[in-house]
Write an enzyme that holds these catalytic residues in place. Sequence first.
Site, PDB file in Angstrom:
ATOM      1  CE  LYS A  22       2.648   1.231  11.959  1.00 50.37           C
ATOM      2  NZ  LYS A  22       1.439   1.992  12.357  1.00 50.37           N
ATOM      3  CG  ASN A  23      -0.571  -1.896  11.682  1.00 50.61           C
ATOM      4  OD1 ASN A  23      -0.363  -0.795  12.204  1.00 50.61           O
ATOM      5  ND2 ASN A  23      -0.547  -2.074  10.373  1.00 50.61           N
ATOM      6  CB  CYS A 116       0.047   8.537   7.826  1.00 51.82           C
ATOM      7  SG  CYS A 116       1.652   7.813   8.168  1.00 51.82           S
ATOM      8  NE  ARG A 121      -5.857   7.138   8.913  1.00 48.36           N
ATOM      9  CZ  ARG A 121      -4.681   6.702   9.326  1.00 48.36           C
ATOM     10  NH1 ARG A 121      -4.399   5.415   9.263  1.00 48.36           N
ATOM     11  NH2 ARG A 121      -3.778   7.514   9.793  1.00 48.36           N
ATOM     12  CG  ASP A 306      -0.635  -0.329   5.978  1.00 48.86           C
ATOM     13  OD1 ASP A 306      -1.148   0.758   5.655  1.00 48.86           O
ATOM     14  OD2 ASP A 306      -0.630  -0.751   7.150  1.00 48.86           O
ATOM     15  NE  ARG A 398       3.604   7.171  12.705  1.00 52.15           N
ATOM     16  CZ  ARG A 398       2.630   6.886  11.842  1.00 52.15           C
ATOM     17  NH1 ARG A 398       2.668   7.345  10.608  1.00 52.15           N
ATOM     18  NH2 ARG A 398       1.615   6.137  12.215  1.00 52.15           N
TER      19      ARG A 398
END
Length: 418
Positions: A22-23, A116, A121, A306, A398
């Site tokens: 995903k990242n 999230c 951030r 994570d 997600r």
Amino acid sequence: MDRIILYGGNRLTGEVNVSGAKNAILPILAATVVEGNESTIFNVPNLRDVEVMEKILLALGCTIKRVDNIMWVNSKPLDQVKIPDELAREMRSSIILMGAMLSRCGEVIISYPGGCEIGPRPIDMHLKALKDLGAEIEESYGFIHCRASKLKGTEIQLDYPSVGATENIILAAVKAEGTTIIRNAAREPEIVDLQNYLNKAGARISGAGTSVIIIEGVNEFKKDVTHYTMPDRIVAGTYMIASAITRGEIILKNIITDHLQAVIAKLKEAGCLIYSDENSLKIIGPERINSIEMVQTLPYPGFPTDMQAQIMALLSIANGISIISETVFENRFKHVEELIRMGANIKTFGKVAIIKGVKELTGTKTTAKDLRGGASLVLAGLVAKGRTEIENVYHIKRGYEDFHKILKGLGANIELVE
């Protein structure tokens, strides 16, 4: 609203082919707009966040075709500079479109991003870096308006090795005049994947994976790109803990073992047996999980933030007391109260959690507060006595493709109720 219902106690065994990261895919999809070329991308995970990015690209004018885990993106017809508000607010990673759109159009309008709720951030580093490259930025009424007639290469020293800021700088600098040097750059493997994609298109980037990245600006990209997305190290780590927590035996395929070394080290400390080669790994969970003296989340190659929630679920049934120090995000303990509802003995003091292992967890009704916290509740439910129900499953979707189906295939008693 979707819910996951599971009954704990089953030992998980079998094989898992790990999906694309995903990242990695999100910044790569953002990078497809930098020049009007066509991209064929393999190993694209079927995730909610990827769907949101796809909708953003379509709203900007791109054409997209998708079959299974292959995506074709044509950014030639791009004709918009405003990112749809409702989509930007749904996903944090939308912010990396700033650098890509400045490269392509010299202008972008975007609202402050969502995602999230795991603590502040701030995007100050993103905005400061883009200003250093020559962008003019106006902020008003929750929107950011960036303009640049011509970006110019410069040296940028990041105060913190932010992944998002590093990616935004790379995307903005690939067509800037001159050379850009990023110091204290994030070193995550996903940035290496972004560099590899952009270099295939004609960019000149070196140093990704180290703390100094050099981008030599080019006038245009001339090449269509075919790219295979790297495997998801966080998904892999989550299945490793699923094996550990259930005393299971799971083989992971389509991984890059080097990306998992921090997780491997901690799971060995917890008593797991792990056998690995370059692209696969077998993890055998212990009969009794050892406590871990200290898990401290850090930027790569440290233990990933994570994976903090998932290892907390494991340590909640470990033999002894473990300590977790969360140094990356200040509000990433939202899963703690849900684990406590399941019988875990956890106390938090600011960014530190002290976990005293209990003999067993008990199933109850819980709520996923964020992506990785939701995954931790599923892991806890795999060993909890009785019935566990998890609400707000959209968070989990997600970042995990077919999570419940894969776990069921490994032997879990789990269902998704839509």
